[in-house]
Design an enzyme around this catalytic site. Structure first.
Site, PDB file in Angstrom:
ATOM      1  N   GLY A  72       0.836  -1.194   0.000  1.00 17.55           N
ATOM      2  CA  GLY A  72       0.000   0.000   0.000  1.00 17.55           C
ATOM      3  C   GLY A  72       0.872   1.245   0.000  1.00 17.55           C
ATOM      4  N   THR A  73       1.935   1.198   0.751  1.00 20.33           N
ATOM      5  CA  THR A  73       2.860   2.333   0.823  1.00 20.33           C
ATOM      6  C   THR A  73       3.412   2.668  -0.560  1.00 20.33           C
ATOM      7  OG1 THR A  73       3.501   1.758   3.080  1.00 20.33           O
ATOM      8  CG2 THR A  73       5.053   3.116   1.822  1.00 20.33           C
ATOM      9  N   GLN A 180      -7.748   0.642   3.776  1.00 20.76           N
ATOM     10  CA  GLN A 180      -8.593   0.162   4.881  1.00 20.76           C
ATOM     11  C   GLN A 180     -10.008  -0.185   4.426  1.00 20.76           C
ATOM     12  OE1 GLN A 180      -7.989  -0.476   8.159  1.00 20.76           O
ATOM     13  NE2 GLN A 180      -5.825   0.079   8.020  1.00 20.76           N
ATOM     14  N   SER A 200      -3.877  -2.806  -0.499  1.00 23.16           N
ATOM     15  CA  SER A 200      -2.809  -3.652   0.036  1.00 23.16           C
ATOM     16  C   SER A 200      -3.402  -4.958   0.545  1.00 23.16           C
ATOM     17  CB  SER A 200      -2.124  -2.907   1.186  1.00 23.16           C
ATOM     18  OG  SER A 200      -1.187  -3.756   1.817  1.00 23.16           O
ATOM     19  N   HIS A 202      -2.519  -7.357   2.608  1.00 25.00           N
ATOM     20  CA  HIS A 202      -2.482  -7.855   3.993  1.00 25.00           C
ATOM     21  C   HIS A 202      -3.527  -7.213   4.890  1.00 25.00           C
ATOM     22  CE1 HIS A 202      -0.285  -4.722   6.448  1.00 25.00           C
ATOM     23  NE2 HIS A 202       0.132  -4.332   5.265  1.00 25.00           N
ATOM     24  N   THR A 238      11.057  -7.773 -11.193  1.00 26.08           N
ATOM     25  CA  THR A 238      10.426  -9.077 -11.389  1.00 26.08           C
ATOM     26  C   THR A 238       9.263  -9.234 -10.419  1.00 26.08           C
ATOM     27  OG1 THR A 238      12.508  -9.983 -12.140  1.00 26.08           O
ATOM     28  CG2 THR A 238      10.852 -11.567 -11.407  1.00 26.08           C
ATOM     29  N   CYS A 326       1.952   2.212  12.875  1.00 29.21           N
ATOM     30  CA  CYS A 326       3.117   2.880  12.291  1.00 29.21           C
ATOM     31  C   CYS A 326       3.674   3.941  13.232  1.00 29.21           C
ATOM     32  CB  CYS A 326       2.755   3.521  10.976  1.00 29.21           C
ATOM     33  SG  CYS A 326       1.785   2.451   9.917  1.00 29.21           S
TER      34      CYS A 326
HETATM   35  C1  LIG Z   1      -1.665  -0.143   6.107  1.00 32.32           C
HETATM   36  C2  LIG Z   1      -1.960   1.104   5.345  1.00 32.32           C
HETATM   37  C3  LIG Z   1      -1.096   1.591   4.361  1.00 32.32           C
HETATM   38  C4  LIG Z   1       0.224   0.931   4.074  1.00 32.32           C
HETATM   39  O1  LIG Z   1       0.085  -0.313   3.458  1.00 32.32           O
HETATM   40  P1  LIG Z   1       1.330  -1.339   3.528  1.00 32.32           P
HETATM   41  O2  LIG Z   1       0.956  -2.411   2.567  1.00 32.32           O
HETATM   42  O3  LIG Z   1       1.416  -1.818   4.933  1.00 32.32           O
HETATM   43  O4  LIG Z   1       2.534  -0.579   3.087  1.00 32.32           O
HETATM   44  C5  LIG Z   1      -1.453   2.722   3.667  1.00 32.32           C
HETATM   45  N1  LIG Z   1      -2.612   3.360   3.925  1.00 32.32           N
HETATM   46  C6  LIG Z   1      -3.470   2.936   4.859  1.00 32.32           C
HETATM   47  C7  LIG Z   1      -4.736   3.667   5.082  1.00 32.32           C
HETATM   48  C8  LIG Z   1      -3.174   1.795   5.606  1.00 32.32           C
HETATM   49  O5  LIG Z   1      -4.020   1.387   6.549  1.00 32.32           O
END
Ligand SMILES: *Cc1c(COP(=O)(O)O)cnc(C)c1O
Length: 387
Positions: A72-73, A180, A200, A202, A238, A326
């Site tokens: 997500g980052t 989220q 993301s 996870h 990759t 975080c």
């Molecule tokens: C967890 C999160 C991210 C970051 O995602 P990662 O895959 O952990 O880098 C970005 N934005 C929000 C709103 C998140 O909750």
């Protein structure tokens, strides 16, 4: 000891079905999808199918609008920086909110240090951005607005569709961090006018270290990583095929029966809210009363430190967060709670419970009971608590 996980906003456990889908790609199917031979083709097939699943889950018009990233980052970085790089000759102004995840917030700040003009929109006491503020902030130099769909700390759901429309009237791109929201709020990009959307795996029972960025066809964006020609040159390196396959399976499952799943989580969330408010004095509810993520409960407990509560709960096997994962560990209070107008002390006493599909009513009741006991004990030792 019984262990209870109520920190789904930080990450979620991977589903069995997702693991099953990934296993062949962790074992026998090991090819590089850029290779022309049969090994490569096998891997590419898995990746193509996953891309189709993501596109379908989001209502994208084509799988070509989906770009896999490492997280997500990275998706947030690519969206914000990629648009800034592509449009810097047209304008240099970027708008975001003061409650974004650091992946957006700090990317925008970084561009500010590079010379971009940046605006951080305020939020009200519930953590809500006012679309009128966005409208007022737009100038003829604005190229992008990035506002999250739902906040990771307090769960507030933003009026992102309205804000996207306001941006489009001025031909400004709109990005939303939906990390989220996926699996909790319906997303349909046929109807929702977002130009870019981050997700993301996870956060919705998929593997860690894999994300995607949706980029609407025709959107001008430039790469921020340089290397090979993968992901149609927007995101070289990759591809992580097992994780991509896991993301595809996870999102397919995440978007099934959203209304039913949300109703169940909302009921559990409200049981937790009600129990906490009935059992513990002097707590404050943070976030919007109705426009909030189904599984999110955020409270501030007066007279005690959130970190002390976390430690005590952890000793009882209960996992929650203070602020966001975080920022916990750092001494700064949550930027989200501060932007909502909480004072330092109240922000420091804040806790986030984020519920998930495996939590039960019994667990909720046990958490309420445990927290009541812990807060009473900590308050007895607190010098500021005078009752
Ligand atoms: C967890 C999160 C991210 C970051 O995602 P990662 O895959 O952990 O880098 C970005 N934005 C929000 C709103 C998140 O909750």
């Amino acid at each position: 000891m019984k262990r209870i996980y109520m920190d789904h906003g930080a990450t979620t456990p991977m589903r069995e079905e997702v693991l099953e889908a990934m296993l062949p790609y962790l074992k026998e199917i090991h090819g590089n999808p850029s290779s022309f031979h049969s090994f490569g083709r096998e891997a590419r097939k898995g990746m193509d199918e996953a891309r189709e699943k993501v596109a379908r889950a989001l209502g994208a018009s084509s799988p070509e609008e989906i770009y896999f990233t490492s997280s997500g980052t990275e998706s947030d970085n690519l969206a914000v920086k990629g648009i800034a790089r592509a449009l810097s000759s047209r304008g240099n102004h970027i708008i975001t909110s003061s409650i974004e995840h650091h992946a957006v917030l700090d990317t925008v700040k970084h561009l500010g240090e590079e010379g971009f003009e940046v605006t951080f929109l305020p939020v009200d006491e519930y953590g809500m951005v006012d679309p009128k503020d966005l409208e007022a902030a737009l100038t003829d130099r604005t190229i992008l607005a990035s506002i999250m769909m739902a906040n990771n700390e307090v769960g507030t759901i933003q009026p992102v569709e309205e804000m996207a429309r306001i941006c489009h009237e001025k031909e400004v791109y709109f990005h939303t961090d939906a990390v989220q929201a996926i699996g909790h709020l319906p997303v349909n990009l046929e109807k929702q006018p977002f130009d870019l959307l981050s997700l993301s795996a996870h956060k919705f029972y998929g593997p860690k270290g894999i994300g995607a960025l949706y980029v609407r066809k025709g959107t001008k964006i430039k790469q921020i990583l340089f290397g090979g020609g993968q992901e149609r040159k927007l995101r070289p390196s990759t591809e992580n095929i097992p994780a991509i396959v896991g993301l595809g399976r996870a999102i397919e499952l995440a978007v099934e029966n959203i209304p039913e799943k949300s109703a169940a989580l909302t009921a559990l969330r409200d049981r937790l809210f009600k129990g906490l408010q009935e059992e513990i004095e002097d707590i404050r509810v943070n976030g919007h009363p109705t426009q909030r993520l189904p599984g999110n409960v955020n409270i501030s407990v007066a007279y005690v430190e959130g970190e002390s509560i976390l430690l005590s709960l952890d000793l009882k096997g209960i996992a929650i967060s203070s602020g966001s994962a975080c920022t916990s560990g750092a001494l700064d209070p949550s930027h989200v709670l501060m932007a909502m107008g909480l004072d330092h002390q109240t922000a420091h006493g804040s806790l986030r419970f984020s519920l998930g599909k495996e939590n039960s009513e019994e667990e909720v009741d046990y958490v309420i009971e445990s927290l009541k006991e812990i807060v009473e004990r900590l308050r007895k030792m607190s010098s500021v608590y005078k009752k």
